[in-house]
Design a protein around this motif. Structure first.
Motif, PDB file in Angstrom:
ATOM      1  N   MET A   1      47.565  62.482  31.598  1.00  0.00           N
ATOM      2  CA  MET A   1      46.397  62.598  32.463  1.00  0.00           C
ATOM      3  C   MET A   1      46.248  61.352  33.333  1.00  0.00           C
ATOM      4  N   PRO A   2      46.389  61.477  34.631  1.00  0.00           N
ATOM      5  CA  PRO A   2      46.217  60.311  35.503  1.00  0.00           C
ATOM      6  C   PRO A   2      44.739  59.964  35.681  1.00  0.00           C
ATOM      7  N   VAL A   3      44.434  58.680  35.641  1.00  0.00           N
ATOM      8  CA  VAL A   3      43.051  58.215  35.758  1.00  0.00           C
ATOM      9  C   VAL A   3      42.992  57.023  36.703  1.00  0.00           C
ATOM     10  N   ILE A   4      42.039  57.078  37.632  1.00  0.00           N
ATOM     11  CA  ILE A   4      41.730  55.945  38.507  1.00  0.00           C
ATOM     12  C   ILE A   4      40.478  55.269  37.963  1.00  0.00           C
ATOM     13  N   VAL A   5      40.553  53.959  37.755  1.00  0.00           N
ATOM     14  CA  VAL A   5      39.387  53.188  37.296  1.00  0.00           C
ATOM     15  C   VAL A   5      38.903  52.361  38.483  1.00  0.00           C
ATOM     16  N   SER A   6      37.698  52.628  38.934  1.00  0.00           N
ATOM     17  CA  SER A   6      37.237  52.033  40.195  1.00  0.00           C
ATOM     18  C   SER A   6      35.856  51.409  40.064  1.00  0.00           C
ATOM     19  N   ALA A   7      35.504  50.634  41.089  1.00  0.00           N
ATOM     20  CA  ALA A   7      34.185  49.993  41.160  1.00  0.00           C
ATOM     21  C   ALA A   7      33.590  50.227  42.542  1.00  0.00           C
ATOM     22  N   ASP A   8      32.307  50.513  42.580  1.00  0.00           N
ATOM     23  CA  ASP A   8      31.586  50.680  43.839  1.00  0.00           C
ATOM     24  C   ASP A   8      30.890  49.378  44.239  1.00  0.00           C
ATOM     25  N   ASP A   9      30.436  49.347  45.490  1.00  0.00           N
ATOM     26  CA  ASP A   9      29.528  48.293  45.986  1.00  0.00           C
ATOM     27  C   ASP A   9      30.204  46.934  46.155  1.00  0.00           C
ATOM     28  N   PHE A  10      31.535  46.891  46.240  1.00  0.00           N
ATOM     29  CA  PHE A  10      32.234  45.629  46.502  1.00  0.00           C
ATOM     30  C   PHE A  10      31.741  45.100  47.862  1.00  0.00           C
ATOM     31  N   GLY A  11      31.244  43.874  47.868  1.00  0.00           N
ATOM     32  CA  GLY A  11      30.697  43.310  49.099  1.00  0.00           C
ATOM     33  C   GLY A  11      29.181  43.291  49.131  1.00  0.00           C
ATOM     34  N   LEU A  12      28.554  43.951  48.161  1.00  0.00           N
ATOM     35  CA  LEU A  12      27.085  43.989  48.149  1.00  0.00           C
ATOM     36  C   LEU A  12      26.508  42.609  47.885  1.00  0.00           C
ATOM     37  N   SER A  13      27.067  41.893  46.919  1.00  0.00           N
ATOM     38  CA  SER A  13      26.591  40.543  46.599  1.00  0.00           C
ATOM     39  C   SER A  13      27.723  39.764  45.940  1.00  0.00           C
ATOM     40  N   VAL A  14      27.583  38.466  45.875  1.00  0.00           N
ATOM     41  CA  VAL A  14      28.627  37.630  45.258  1.00  0.00           C
ATOM     42  C   VAL A  14      28.766  37.959  43.778  1.00  0.00           C
ATOM     43  N   ALA A  15      27.668  38.281  43.116  1.00  0.00           N
ATOM     44  CA  ALA A  15      27.742  38.637  41.690  1.00  0.00           C
ATOM     45  C   ALA A  15      28.576  39.901  41.490  1.00  0.00           C
ATOM     46  N   VAL A  16      28.414  40.871  42.373  1.00  0.00           N
ATOM     47  CA  VAL A  16      29.233  42.089  42.293  1.00  0.00           C
ATOM     48  C   VAL A  16      30.702  41.747  42.548  1.00  0.00           C
ATOM     49  N   ASN A  17      30.948  40.953  43.581  1.00  0.00           N
ATOM     50  CA  ASN A  17      32.337  40.583  43.905  1.00  0.00           C
ATOM     51  C   ASN A  17      33.009  39.864  42.741  1.00  0.00           C
ATOM     52  N   GLU A  18      32.275  38.964  42.118  1.00  0.00           N
ATOM     53  CA  GLU A  18      32.835  38.227  40.977  1.00  0.00           C
ATOM     54  C   GLU A  18      33.148  39.195  39.831  1.00  0.00           C
ATOM     55  N   GLY A  19      32.260  40.174  39.613  1.00  0.00           N
ATOM     56  CA  GLY A  19      32.509  41.160  38.571  1.00  0.00           C
ATOM     57  C   GLY A  19      33.744  41.990  38.863  1.00  0.00           C
ATOM     58  N   VAL A  20      33.898  42.403  40.117  1.00  0.00           N
ATOM     59  CA  VAL A  20      35.077  43.190  40.503  1.00  0.00           C
ATOM     60  C   VAL A  20      36.350  42.364  40.293  1.00  0.00           C
ATOM     61  N   GLU A  21      36.316  41.119  40.716  1.00  0.00           N
ATOM     62  CA  GLU A  21      37.525  40.292  40.575  1.00  0.00           C
ATOM     63  C   GLU A  21      37.904  40.103  39.110  1.00  0.00           C
ATOM     64  N   ARG A  22      36.913  39.803  38.267  1.00  0.00           N
ATOM     65  CA  ARG A  22      37.212  39.603  36.844  1.00  0.00           C
ATOM     66  C   ARG A  22      37.707  40.900  36.207  1.00  0.00           C
ATOM     67  N   ALA A  23      37.109  42.027  36.593  1.00  0.00           N
ATOM     68  CA  ALA A  23      37.507  43.316  36.002  1.00  0.00           C
ATOM     69  C   ALA A  23      38.918  43.691  36.397  1.00  0.00           C
ATOM     70  N   HIS A  24      39.359  43.247  37.569  1.00  0.00           N
ATOM     71  CA  HIS A  24      40.739  43.530  37.978  1.00  0.00           C
ATOM     72  C   HIS A  24      41.717  42.536  37.354  1.00  0.00           C
ATOM     73  N   ARG A  25      41.401  41.258  37.425  1.00  0.00           N
ATOM     74  CA  ARG A  25      42.344  40.241  36.922  1.00  0.00           C
ATOM     75  C   ARG A  25      42.492  40.306  35.402  1.00  0.00           C
ATOM     76  N   ASP A  26      41.395  40.556  34.698  1.00  0.00           N
ATOM     77  CA  ASP A  26      41.418  40.471  33.233  1.00  0.00           C
ATOM     78  C   ASP A  26      41.156  41.804  32.548  1.00  0.00           C
ATOM     79  N   GLY A  27      40.888  42.847  33.315  1.00  0.00           N
ATOM     80  CA  GLY A  27      40.541  44.125  32.716  1.00  0.00           C
ATOM     81  C   GLY A  27      41.361  45.267  33.266  1.00  0.00           C
ATOM     82  N   ILE A  28      40.754  46.438  33.311  1.00  0.00           N
ATOM     83  CA  ILE A  28      41.487  47.672  33.643  1.00  0.00           C
ATOM     84  C   ILE A  28      41.193  48.192  35.039  1.00  0.00           C
ATOM     85  N   LEU A  29      40.434  47.453  35.829  1.00  0.00           N
ATOM     86  CA  LEU A  29      40.039  47.937  37.162  1.00  0.00           C
ATOM     87  C   LEU A  29      41.220  47.899  38.135  1.00  0.00           C
TER      88      LEU A  29
END
Length: 282
Positions: A1-29
């Protein structure tokens, strides 16, 4: 089963951007959707350029967020500060029945695709804030403007009632009607020769994609291409408190970083993928 793991609202705030970066570098995003007029869009683009493995799409914003065009060019769609209102019903009626509003909406959607193209990032996919592309006019304009910029994939927010019922989420008239309504967007996309996901998860539990819930979801993923989308952030900020006071952004980031979730995906028959990967197979 293919699965895309994604995040919305990239660019909304620095806190969101930091979360996206950490979730990609260290997680499954693997994927994120960019708000090109967000307060922290420039910061998001800078981070995205440093993470070539993170696929980026356009998070079209035509409700409860900032526009690209100045308020003088799209008067009546946005307030004096350039923000779209939050009233989904009123906006939907305006986009459907007001020809002048539709022409301004068309210019704004085209402007958001131009702004994305100006970042130089490859366009992986498109979706819309608050799923506004389910509106037939918004969906049509997104597809038309997107094709001019190479758009080939769209998220259809179709959350399967059978799966959610099995997970204990009541499926009343609202969710079932929404699920049926998504067929129109899927038809629009396919007529345009674009690919879509088969299922999307993160609607009923929007802002509350906890580790426990996602672990249960993984065990119930249906056949076909699923997209599981999140709203991670590294912390709270005044903008998140105002726009999404009930969202547990930090908990969603913890889910994306969870070793248990990563292990559950590895044990299952899940193959992590992206829209770009799927297009490469066609």
């Amino acid at each position: 089963m293919p699965v895309i793991v994604s995040a919305d609202d990239f660019g909304l705030s620095v806190a969101v951007n930091e979360g996206v970066e950490r979730a990609h570098r260290d997680g499954i995003l693997s994927t994120a959707s960019l708000m090109v007029a967000g307060d922290a869009a420039a910061d998001a683009v800078r981070r995205a350029r440093a993470m070539p493995g993170l696929r980026i799409g356009l998070h079209l914003t035509v409700i409860e967020g900032p526009a690209v065009l100045p308020p003088t060019e799209i008067a009546g769609l946005v307030d004096a500060t350039g923000q779209f209102p939050s009233d989904q019903l009123r906006l939907g009626l305006r986009y459907a029945f007001n020809p002048l509003a539709r022409r301004k909406l068309e210019r704004e959607i085209a402007a958001q695709f131009r702004a994305f193209a100006a970042t130089g990032l490859p366009l992986d996919h498109a979706n819309a804030h608050k799923h506004m592309h389910l509106h037939p006019t918004v969906g049509r304009l997104l597809i038309e403007a997107g094709r001019a910029h190479g758009l080939r994939a769209i998220r259809v927010p179709a959350e399967p009632a059978r799966v959610m019922a099995a997970l204990g989420v009541p499926q009343g008239l609202g969710p079932r009607t929404l699920l049926q309504w998504t067929r129109l967007l899927r038809m629009q996309a396919r007529r345009a020769g674009m690919i879509t996901n088969d299922h999307a998860f993160g609607i009923a539990w929007s802002g509350g994609m906890t580790e426990e819930r996602v672990m249960r979801l993984i065990a119930h993923l249906p056949p076909g291409l699923s997209e599981i989308y999140f709203h991670p952030a590294a912390g709270r900020d005044p903008l998140l408190d105002r726009l999404m006071p009930g969202y547990a952004h930090e908990s969603e980031l913890a889910t994306l970083l969870s070793p248990r979730v990563r292990a559950a995906l590895a044990r299952s028959a899940v193959a992590e993928t992206t829209y770009s990967d799927r297009l490469a197979l066609t």
